[in-house]
Design a protein around this motif. Structure first.
Motif, short mmCIF file in Angstrom:
data_model
loop_
_atom_site.label_atom_id
_atom_site.label_comp_id
_atom_site.label_asym_id
_atom_site.label_seq_id
_atom_site.Cartn_x
_atom_site.Cartn_y
_atom_site.Cartn_z
N UNK A 145 19.48 -111.29 -71.73
CA UNK A 145 20.33 -110.13 -71.99
C UNK A 145 19.61 -108.80 -71.99
N UNK A 146 18.35 -108.78 -71.54
CA UNK A 146 17.59 -107.54 -71.52
C UNK A 146 17.31 -107.10 -70.09
N UNK A 147 17.27 -105.79 -69.84
CA UNK A 147 17.51 -104.73 -70.81
C UNK A 147 19.00 -104.48 -71.03
N UNK A 148 19.29 -103.87 -72.14
CA UNK A 148 20.64 -103.40 -72.40
C UNK A 148 20.67 -101.92 -72.00
N UNK A 149 21.65 -101.54 -71.22
CA UNK A 149 21.65 -100.21 -70.63
C UNK A 149 22.88 -99.40 -71.04
N UNK A 150 22.65 -98.11 -71.15
CA UNK A 150 23.71 -97.20 -71.57
C UNK A 150 23.44 -95.83 -70.96
N UNK A 196 28.20 -98.52 -69.91
CA UNK A 196 27.35 -99.52 -70.53
C UNK A 196 27.65 -99.67 -72.01
N UNK A 197 26.72 -100.32 -72.73
CA UNK A 197 26.89 -100.59 -74.15
C UNK A 197 25.78 -99.94 -74.95
N UNK A 206 19.13 -80.97 -80.72
CA UNK A 206 19.06 -82.10 -79.79
C UNK A 206 19.89 -83.27 -80.28
N UNK A 207 19.93 -83.44 -81.59
CA UNK A 207 20.65 -84.58 -82.15
C UNK A 207 22.16 -84.43 -82.07
N UNK A 208 22.64 -83.19 -82.22
CA UNK A 208 24.08 -82.96 -82.24
C UNK A 208 24.73 -83.36 -80.92
N UNK A 209 25.81 -84.07 -81.00
CA UNK A 209 26.60 -84.40 -79.83
C UNK A 209 26.10 -85.56 -79.02
N UNK A 210 24.82 -85.96 -79.23
CA UNK A 210 24.28 -87.06 -78.44
C UNK A 210 24.31 -88.38 -79.19
N UNK A 211 24.04 -88.34 -80.49
CA UNK A 211 23.87 -89.58 -81.24
C UNK A 211 25.12 -90.43 -81.24
N UNK A 212 26.28 -89.82 -81.43
CA UNK A 212 27.51 -90.61 -81.51
C UNK A 212 27.75 -91.40 -80.23
N UNK A 213 27.56 -90.77 -79.10
CA UNK A 213 27.74 -91.49 -77.85
C UNK A 213 26.62 -92.45 -77.58
#
Length: 410
Positions: free
Chosen positions: A151-156, A169-170, A399-406
């Motif tokens: 199952x590797x790699x897992x891609x997103x 992706x997941x 940098x963290x804002x808006x990216x982490x949730x997705x």
């Protein structure tokens, strides 16, 4: 769309360090003292030592609260936060053992009033994400060994066009870590603070008697710490190999450690590759922090964390194969917890409740950073390691804002 290789991991780490209220175990106690101690190592870069102390004296203050957090400069660090419910935000004093190397006492002071500053920095993610267009890709690997598991790699990936985000992706959901962080505010009294002139020396020890005094601080607020709740020793980490042959991590054991965890990251163009030492699925930056002893024991058994006697882990060769840059590797050794409450007085009433509580936590961390030589004073023109650290962390919030949730599907 190039990504800044050293700031993206820091951005994720910052975003995962969510501000949390005072821990529930302490909310009913009028006075709560939180002591976090950490030993940080960065092979190839010495501790701040006398240079750091001189810089602190020249700038009008030594260190600042929060230096036990990771990543950090090499050395020993201690954060102390007092919340006195009877008189919040008032100065206090803590008598400390001679072995701590900070004199007979330390002053606990409320933090100064500071307004947030925003300099417009995009967090080093490049203009593609910052101006609303571009693609951000990530690949996840996990486990030690010669080959990657099933199952590797897992891609997103996230693609942004004209302000609209499309995911593919997941993503990875962070492990659930108990909310035991302290978010200091004006109702706390802290050390280090604006009057601090001494930093924690290399041979510092917490072992011995401690006594907190101050306006409306319970008179009985004193406690002793033993060796098992002292600073952990330095985590001496080495990385051999790399590229097509994989990388072997080797480390010295941190005395008293209950388990270990390693994480590696490399950025190439618009793609970030992440790996962790977890054997039961990917684990991320949320584990590079203090964890309760009970959770460490549980996760060692589940092989989320490496066992206390582990001294080696091989990163599979497929993880960073073909990459032009060496990965940044971070590792943590988890220490013990020490929770102390006011002893019950002889003859106390049946409904008696303790007036104070103390929590002590310890950890030891290490970071292998590629191109570390470029961080020296000749390359930067800066005079202290603390300034270098601040430069590396600039822009993290944006940098963290808006990216982490997705990115992590929180």
């Amino acid at each position: 769309m190039p990504l800044h290789s050293s700031l993206v991991p820091s951005a994720l780490a910052f975003a995962l360090a969510v501000a949390l209220p005072t821990p529930s175990w302490a909310q009913e106690k009028p006075a709560n003292l939180y002591i976090d101690v950490a030993t940080h190592a960065m092979p190839g870069m010495p501790g701040l030592g006398a240079m750091g102390r001189l810089s602190g004296a020249m700038s009008g203050g030594g260190a600042s609260y929060g230096l036990t957090q990771h990543p950090a400069m090499p050395g020993k660090f201690m954060d102390v936060a007092l919340h006195n419910g009877r008189q919040p935000g008032r100065p206090a004093e803590q008598a400390v053992p001679h072995g701590l190397g900070l004199g007979n006492r330390i002053d606990l002071l409320p933090p100064p009033d500071r307004k947030p500053v925003h300099d417009g920095n995009d967090g080093g993610l490049g203009t593609g994400i910052a101006d609303g267009n571009g693609t951000f890709k990530i690949r996840y690997y996990w486990g030690c060994g010669e080959a990657t598991g099933a199952g590797q790699p897992r891609e997103y990936s996230v693609t942004i066009r004209n302000g609209k985000m499309v995911e593919s992706g997941r993503g990875i959901t962070p492990r659930k870590v108990p909310g035991r962080a302290v978010t200091p505010g004006p109702d706390h009294a802290l050390w280090p603070n604006q009057s601090t002139r001494k930093t924690v020396p290399a041979k510092a020890s917490l072992v011995g008697q401690h006594h907190v005094t101050g306006d409306k601080v319970p008179a009985s607020m004193q406690f002793a710490l033993a060796g098992e709740h002292d600073f952990l020793s330095e985590l001496k980490l080495k990385g051999d190999g790399g590229g097509e042959n994989g990388m072997t991590l080797r480390w010295s054991g941190a005395d008293g450690a209950n388990g270990y965890f390693a994480h590696a990251t490399v950025t190439s163009g618009d793609t970030i590759v992440m790996w962790s030492s977890s054997e039961d699925g990917y684990a991320g930056y949320e584990l590079l922090d203090y964890l309760p002893e009970s959770l460490v024991a549980k996760w060692v058994k589940a092989r989320t964390l490496l066992a206390p006697d582990a001294r080696e882990c091989h990163i599979p060769k497929a993880v960073f194969a073909g990459g032009k840059a060496a990965p940044m590797v971070q590792m943590i050794a988890y220490g013990n917890d020490r929770n102390v409450v006011e002893p019950r007085p002889q003859g106390a009433a049946q409904n008696w409740k303790p007036d104070w509580a103390v929590r002590v936590r310890s950890k030891s961390t290490a970071m292998l950073m590629p191109g570390l030589g470029a961080l020296g004073t000749e390359a930067t023109g800066r005079s202290t390691g603390e300034e270098i650290k601040e430069e590396a962390k600039s822009g993290v919030k944006d940098a963290a804002k808006g990216l982490l949730r997705g990115l992590l599907r929180r």
